[in-house]
Design a protein around this motif. Sequence first.
Motif, short mmCIF file in Angstrom:
data_model
loop_
_atom_site.label_atom_id
_atom_site.label_comp_id
_atom_site.label_asym_id
_atom_site.label_seq_id
_atom_site.Cartn_x
_atom_site.Cartn_y
_atom_site.Cartn_z
N ILE A 177 1.00 -1.27 0.27
CA ILE A 177 0.13 -0.25 -0.34
C ILE A 177 1.00 1.37 0.31
N SER A 178 1.94 0.77 0.42
CA SER A 178 3.09 2.30 0.42
C SER A 178 4.11 2.59 -1.14
N ARG A 307 -1.34 3.75 5.78
CA ARG A 307 -2.21 4.55 4.68
C ARG A 307 -2.87 5.44 5.21
#
Length: 344
Positions: A177-178, A307
């Motif tokens: 997600i990064s 997130r």
Amino acid sequence: MSVWWLLPLVVGFSFFLTAALRRYALARSMMDVPNERSSHSIPTPRGGGVAIVITFLFSLVSLCWTGWIDMAFFIGAFGTGAMVAVIGFMDDHGHIAARWRLLGHFVAGGWALFWLGGLPELEVASVVLHLGWIGGAFALFYLVWMLNLYNFMDGIDGIASVEAVCACLGVCILYGISGHQALIWAPLLMVAAVAGFLIWNFPPAKIFMGDAGSGFLGIMLGMFSLQAANVDSRLFWGWLILLGVFIVDATFTLLRRLARGDKVYEAHRSHAYQYASRLYGRHLPVTMTVLLINVFWLLPIAFSVIRFNVDGVLATIVAYVPLLVMALRYRAGELEVKAVNPKR
């Protein structure tokens, strides 16, 4: 080039190598015989963690060959892992004095830091810290502590394997997600290497990891976290959160024993997870509780750091407070008064 095809091969190789090591241990009478400091009651072969070491290090060669990890990390991880595993293997076969074992750990940690480039700048409460040589010293002690705490926490069936799988899978999500997909492969292959061994080590265990495997896992996870810190400081806090169960129990227990004047290098069974396993009479409930804590408590908090950009220090404190309460609840570090015959 994708290396997804490597994952089932790594699981299979680790599984069959663990089986071979179990036969070897039985033939050579390499048994972990229960004593007053043990958390098991049945003599069990040890040294199965060598399967994790061999499988993962050879899979690293594939990652380096295909360009998914750089040469510096490969050299650092391969050399460090091999040194720690050899020291642990020798200790599994015959006791090594604590001072020489610890010296070897510091040498291995120093080798790792040389190739990692030391401790990068860290963001603490929105302040970027450049710690220089002090940071390097901190990082060295951090790696050695990670190695030893993992060894301390490998005391009941499956717990060290489950922790490694949960932490590595969790951080793969954080990397995804990064936007740092290139970092995923090393911890993902570690999951595969540990999974093959875990089939044999899941409660009730048919073979134990031993110092070679537990020390190797501890320092490799420490290296992964410092590698991630070089890319994004938030990922370092993510690692610390995901490893919270082991960090809190081991560190709190050590501090309590130090305060009491115990010889901390001597074997004991006063960690919270050990008291819990004796309280419930089995290892499975404790190991599964560690899994649930990782999935439903620590992973969401680590996810929020990446997130939603929650402050890493604050998130780590929030993650650790209930773990500290649990450590107190299960008497971490307390002197055991009454001998108990636990089941394994």
